[in-house]
Design an enzyme around this catalytic site. Structure first.
Site, short mmCIF file in Angstrom:
data_model
loop_
_atom_site.label_atom_id
_atom_site.label_comp_id
_atom_site.label_asym_id
_atom_site.label_seq_id
_atom_site.Cartn_x
_atom_site.Cartn_y
_atom_site.Cartn_z
N SER A 147 29.95 9.33 -1.45
CA SER A 147 29.37 10.44 -0.69
C SER A 147 28.84 9.92 0.65
O SER A 147 28.75 8.70 0.83
CB SER A 147 28.16 11.00 -1.49
OG SER A 147 27.30 11.78 -0.67
N TYR A 160 20.33 11.42 -5.92
CA TYR A 160 21.77 11.47 -5.63
C TYR A 160 22.15 10.31 -4.71
O TYR A 160 23.14 9.61 -4.93
CB TYR A 160 22.08 12.81 -4.98
CG TYR A 160 23.53 13.12 -4.68
CD1 TYR A 160 24.02 12.97 -3.38
CD2 TYR A 160 24.39 13.59 -5.65
CE1 TYR A 160 25.34 13.29 -3.08
CE2 TYR A 160 25.71 13.91 -5.35
CZ TYR A 160 26.17 13.76 -4.07
OH TYR A 160 27.48 14.09 -3.78
C1 GCO Z 1 23.77 17.69 0.13
C2 GCO Z 1 25.22 17.84 -0.21
C3 GCO Z 1 25.90 16.48 -0.23
C4 GCO Z 1 27.38 16.63 -0.27
C5 GCO Z 1 28.13 15.34 -0.21
C6 GCO Z 1 28.03 14.70 1.13
O1 GCO Z 1 22.94 18.38 -0.45
O2 GCO Z 1 23.50 16.90 1.04
O3 GCO Z 1 25.39 18.52 -1.38
O4 GCO Z 1 25.45 15.77 -1.25
O5 GCO Z 1 27.80 17.30 -1.37
O6 GCO Z 1 27.78 14.46 -1.21
O7 GCO Z 1 28.80 13.54 1.13
#
Ligand code: GCO
Length: 264
Positions: A147, A160
């Site tokens: 990501s 995340y």
């Molecule tokens: C967020 C997004 C990101 C994207 C992606 C970017 O809330 O910033 O959902 O997480 O999905 O991962 O690369």
């Protein structure tokens, strides 16, 4: 340059979390290049069956298996089932993932752990089960879906980012340990794509929506089909000497510091 390098005929590709969104787009791409596609989901059999109908409409031969990628026993049992019923897995795409948008100081430890479990531990669990066969066959491709948060922080997505940053390094270590078995492990880092996962922040007028459009040199959100090429490349002979890399498909976000709102 022979397009044969990208031909996946005779290959079996397992894509986790491929009942919708980016997972489905990459699975479709691998299928269009000739692979037999195996999709995984865990929310419901109905969701898998509906997705299989979409693959069939697109002319893609796909099979569906419902299992929990965070549960090692469930994964082991289903990998054996897939390799018995469909065939040895040549390409594994670890795409299944979740996100929780909560400021770190307000995030429950259980929430943090859940994100890490699905986004970082499950690629390890599924790869560990699949790689044994790849090592025996001296051939295999593993693609971990990273990501922007593998490189950048963003408010509210700390767990995340921790997981996706860790996944980039897990990818490098898998490459370090498995390349000698002719297994190529790489990553794809999607930028901001129009999916159900980003729907809450991609609403017209939502400050983040305008920010991303301005922050992305391409000036738009990505379309999931924009990931097909990178998936086919990393799943095919064309990437036989590519290992431990993350291909960022992001419209240029990581290439630039961005620009002031009033600048064209
Ligand atoms: C967020 C997004 C990101 C994207 C992606 C970017 O809330 O910033 O959902 O997480 O999905 O991962 O690369």
């Amino acid at each position: 340059m022979s397009l044969e390098l990208f031909n996946l005929k005779g290959k079996v590709a397992l894509v986790t979390g491929a009942t919708h969104g980016l997972g489905m787009a990459m699975a479709m791409g691998l299928g269009k290049a000739g692979a037999t596609v195996v999709i995984n989901g865990n929310s419901s059999q109905e969701k898998i069956d509906n997705a299989l109908k979409e693959y069939a409409v697109a002319g893609i031969e796909a099979k569906g298996y419902k299992f929990d990628v965070t549960n090692e026993a469930d994964v082991k049992a289903n990998i054996i089932k897939i390799e018995t019923e469909v065939g040895p897995i040549d390409i594994l795409v670890n795409n299944a993932g979740i996100i929780k948008r909560v400021p770190l100081e307000e995030m429950e430890v259980a929430e943090f752990e859940q994100v890490i479990k699905v986004d970082l531990v499950s690629p390890f669990i599924v790869s560990k089960s699949v790689v044994k066969g790849m090592i025996a066959r001296k051939s295999g491709k593993i693609i971990n879906i990273c990501s922007m948060m593998s490189e950048l922080g963003r408010s509210t997505v700390g767990a995340y980012a921790a997981a996706k940053g860790g996944l980039k390094m897990l990818t490098r270590n898998m490459a370090t340990e498995w390349a000698k078995h002719n297994i190529q492990t790489n990553g794809i880092g999607p930028g901001y794509f129009a999916t159900s996962q980003t729907a809450p922040i991609r609403v017209d007028g939502h400050p983040f929506n305008d920010f991303i459009v301005g922050r992305t040199p391409a000036g738009q959100w990505g379309d999931p089909s924009d990931l097909e090429g990178a998936a086919i490349f990393l799943g095919s002979k064309a990437s036989d000497f590519v290992n431990g890399q993350v291909i960022y498909v992001d419209g240029g976000i990581l290439a630039t510091i961005g620009k002031p709102a009033n600048e064209d």
